[in-house]
Design an enzyme around this catalytic site. Structure first.
Site: not given
Ligand code: NDP
Length: 292
Positions: A135, A73
């Site tokens: 994220g 992406k």
């Molecule tokens: P990223 O890895 O880019 O972002 C994940 C985010 O969640 C970051 O801000 C991360 O914080 C945070 N995070 C992860 N684990 C924890 C935790 N244990 N406690 C607190 N914060 C946490 O992933 P994406 O944004 O791509 O995806 C996130 C979710 O969205 C997934 O479940 C994905 O399946 C879903 N999604 C759904 C879509 C839809 O169309 N419905 C489209 C795209 C994604 P940090 O990085 O600081 O650790």
């Protein structure tokens, strides 16, 4: 239209790694057939070192365009000719449209979330919302919400290395859209409680609660939920996360990420074809696929 490949059939597809698990070929090929567009959609496993040549192939093969997923992406941005406003602000694209050899990069995840909110009668325009996570999914939602006219967004994330990196990006989005965006430490429970008290919507944009960890919840205390605080979870597997379950218990609107998935695809479909995706037909097919 009959389900026939002809000499004129055009190609669209997904570039990802891995790509073969995607629901997009079903979603788009069914929609092409239903709307009479002579095209097919296939998934391609594209390794990072072949992304540039694969994107050039969109021009060479006169493809309609492609969707991009992990890990492409952000890297794909450098290979297109133009970016939509949201794509430029985010620095990532999930859709490329081939306009007679000129490639335009778009991001439709945020559009998908906003459309899903609209379909569920959750009005956020001019209001304040709180989002957990910063994220890829979160940034796409924040950007589109700000462009569409959400007044204020409080973003909560773990205070790690990533936190420092996302701060300037949020500042840039706020500056260009006049939306008030503030980043906070997710560990600051007092601040989170204050934000939620002033918000009409809570969005979980983390993977907390996603299968198999279905007992997890991104809030420190479910007492922060209330009837007039709608909750949107980007997760669609399970269909009802613990967060959505608790929101429903207090009588709040609770929406999962399936609509976001559906409408991000619908937005890409419309960009390629100028036609509306038959979402009422695709939604049950998507639900069936996810349950498999
Ligand atoms: P990223 O890895 O880019 O972002 C994940 C985010 O969640 C970051 O801000 C991360 O914080 C945070 N995070 C992860 N684990 C924890 C935790 N244990 N406690 C607190 N914060 C946490 O992933 P994406 O944004 O791509 O995806 C996130 C979710 O969205 C997934 O479940 C994905 O399946 C879903 N999604 C759904 C879509 C839809 O169309 N419905 C489209 C795209 C994604 P940090 O990085 O600081 O650790």
């Amino acid at each position: 239209m009959e389900n026939e490949i002809t000499g004129k059939t055009r190609l669209a597809g997904l570039y990802a790694l891995p790509a073969r698990h995607s629901f997009s070929p079903m979603m788009h090929t069914t929609s092409f057939q239903e709307t009479g567009v002579d095209a097919v959609y296939l998934s391609f496993d594209v390794p990072p070192e072949k992304l540039g040549t694969s994107i050039q192939a969109i021009r060479d093969l006169e493809m309609l365009g492609v969707n991009l997923s992990m890990p492409h992406k952000m890297a794909a941005v450098q290979y297109v000719d133009e970016l939509s406003q949201a794509a430029r602000l985010i620095g990532a694209i999930n859709t490329i449209v081939n306009q007679d050899g000129k490639l335009i990069g778009h991001t439709t995840d945020g559009i998908g979330c906003m459309e899903s909110l609209k379909q569920n009668q959750i009005n956020v325009i001019g209001n304040k919302i709180t989002i957990i996570g910063a994220g890829g999914a979160a940034t796409a939602i924040i950007t589109q919400a700000a462009i569409d006219g959400v007044a204020a967004i409080d973003v909560f994330n773990i205070k790690d290395d990533f936190y420092q990196k996302v701060e300037p990006k949020l500042t840039e989005i706020a500056k260009e859209t006049q939306c008030k965006i503030e980043l906070h430490d997710l560990a600051n429970e007092q601040r989170l409680a204050e934000s939620l008290a002033a918000s009409c919507l809570l969005i979980n944009a983390t993977s907390i609660g996603m299968a198999p960890n279905t007992d997890q919840i991104p809030l420190p205390d479910v007492k922060l939920l209330r009837k007039d605080l709608a909750v949107f979870d980007v997760i669609y597997h399970p269909g009802e996360t613990q967060l959505l379950h608790e929101a429903k218990k207090v009588g709040a609107k609770a929406v999962n990420g399936l609509g976001m998935l559906l409408y991000q695809g619908a937005a890409a479909f419309e960009l390629w074809t100028g036609k509306k995706m038959p979402t009422e037909l695709i939604q049950p097919l998507l639900e069936k696929e996810i349950k498999k």
